[in-house]
Scaffold this motif. Structure first.
Motif, PDB file in Angstrom:
ATOM      1  N   VAL A  61       1.341  -1.588   0.086  1.00 52.03           N
ATOM      2  CA  VAL A  61       0.722  -1.540  -1.245  1.00 52.03           C
ATOM      3  C   VAL A  61       1.210  -0.308  -1.988  1.00 52.03           C
ATOM      4  O   VAL A  61       1.603  -0.387  -3.158  1.00 52.03           O
ATOM      5  CB  VAL A  61      -0.818  -1.540  -1.139  1.00 52.03           C
ATOM      6  N   TYR A  62       1.210   0.840  -1.327  1.00 57.25           N
ATOM      7  CA  TYR A  62       1.669   2.076  -1.964  1.00 57.25           C
ATOM      8  C   TYR A  62       3.121   1.946  -2.421  1.00 57.25           C
ATOM      9  O   TYR A  62       3.448   2.274  -3.553  1.00 57.25           O
ATOM     10  CB  TYR A  62       1.535   3.269  -1.025  1.00 57.25           C
ATOM     11  N   ASN A  63       3.967   1.454  -1.535  1.00 55.78           N
ATOM     12  CA  ASN A  63       5.380   1.291  -1.888  1.00 55.78           C
ATOM     13  C   ASN A  63       5.551   0.334  -3.058  1.00 55.78           C
ATOM     14  O   ASN A  63       6.395   0.550  -3.932  1.00 55.78           O
ATOM     15  CB  ASN A  63       6.196   0.846  -0.687  1.00 55.78           C
ATOM     16  N   GLY A  64       4.769  -0.702  -3.091  1.00 49.40           N
ATOM     17  CA  GLY A  64       4.828  -1.645  -4.197  1.00 49.40           C
ATOM     18  C   GLY A  64       4.377  -1.018  -5.500  1.00 49.40           C
ATOM     19  O   GLY A  64       5.008  -1.194  -6.541  1.00 49.40           O
ATOM     20  N   ILE A  65       3.307  -0.250  -5.447  1.00 51.81           N
ATOM     21  CA  ILE A  65       2.812   0.430  -6.649  1.00 51.81           C
ATOM     22  C   ILE A  65       3.774   1.515  -7.081  1.00 51.81           C
ATOM     23  O   ILE A  65       4.103   1.645  -8.262  1.00 51.81           O
ATOM     24  CB  ILE A  65       1.406   1.012  -6.403  1.00 51.81           C
ATOM     25  N   ALA A  66       4.259   2.320  -6.131  1.00 48.49           N
ATOM     26  CA  ALA A  66       5.186   3.414  -6.462  1.00 48.49           C
ATOM     27  C   ALA A  66       6.470   2.849  -7.049  1.00 48.49           C
ATOM     28  O   ALA A  66       7.005   3.377  -8.020  1.00 48.49           O
ATOM     29  CB  ALA A  66       5.479   4.246  -5.214  1.00 48.49           C
ATOM     30  N   GLY A  67       6.976   1.761  -6.490  1.00 41.46           N
ATOM     31  CA  GLY A  67       8.184   1.128  -7.009  1.00 41.46           C
ATOM     32  C   GLY A  67       7.959   0.554  -8.381  1.00 41.46           C
ATOM     33  O   GLY A  67       8.787   0.686  -9.272  1.00 41.46           O
ATOM     34  N   PHE A  68       6.802  -0.016  -8.605  1.00 41.23           N
ATOM     35  CA  PHE A  68       6.467  -0.578  -9.912  1.00 41.23           C
ATOM     36  C   PHE A  68       6.315   0.529 -10.947  1.00 41.23           C
ATOM     37  O   PHE A  68       6.850   0.444 -12.034  1.00 41.23           O
ATOM     38  CB  PHE A  68       5.160  -1.372  -9.822  1.00 41.23           C
ATOM     39  N   THR A  69       5.630   1.609 -10.560  1.00 40.34           N
ATOM     40  CA  THR A  69       5.401   2.722 -11.487  1.00 40.34           C
ATOM     41  C   THR A  69       6.715   3.390 -11.886  1.00 40.34           C
ATOM     42  O   THR A  69       6.959   3.618 -13.067  1.00 40.34           O
ATOM     43  CB  THR A  69       4.464   3.775 -10.856  1.00 40.34           C
TER      44      THR A  69
END
Length: 73
Positions: A61-69
């Protein structure tokens, strides 16, 4: 108990008391109901899933959010 200053209560009683203090603190400062899962972005049952699975989910989830951000900046 003497070395660490533990009280002569059962571990279950100490955990229950600590949870009650957490609940009071949370409700006082947030005006929200303690334990209501809708107040969280993600809730995992580590007892059912296991710690490693929970870590993997949170990391994903973090990687997905960080990548999206970072992609939207």
């Amino acid at each position: 108990m003497e070395v660490y200053g533990e009280r002569e209560e059962t571990p279950e009683k100490r955990l229950k008391d600590k949870d009650e203090r957490r609940k009071a603190y949370y409700q006082h400062y947030t005006d929200m109901e303690w334990g209501n899962a809708s107040h969280y972005h993600i809730a995992l049952d580590s007892g059912a899933l296991g710690m490693e699975t929970c870590v993997n989910i949170i990391t994903g989830v973090y990687n997905g959010i960080a990548g999206f951000t970072s992609a939207t900046k």
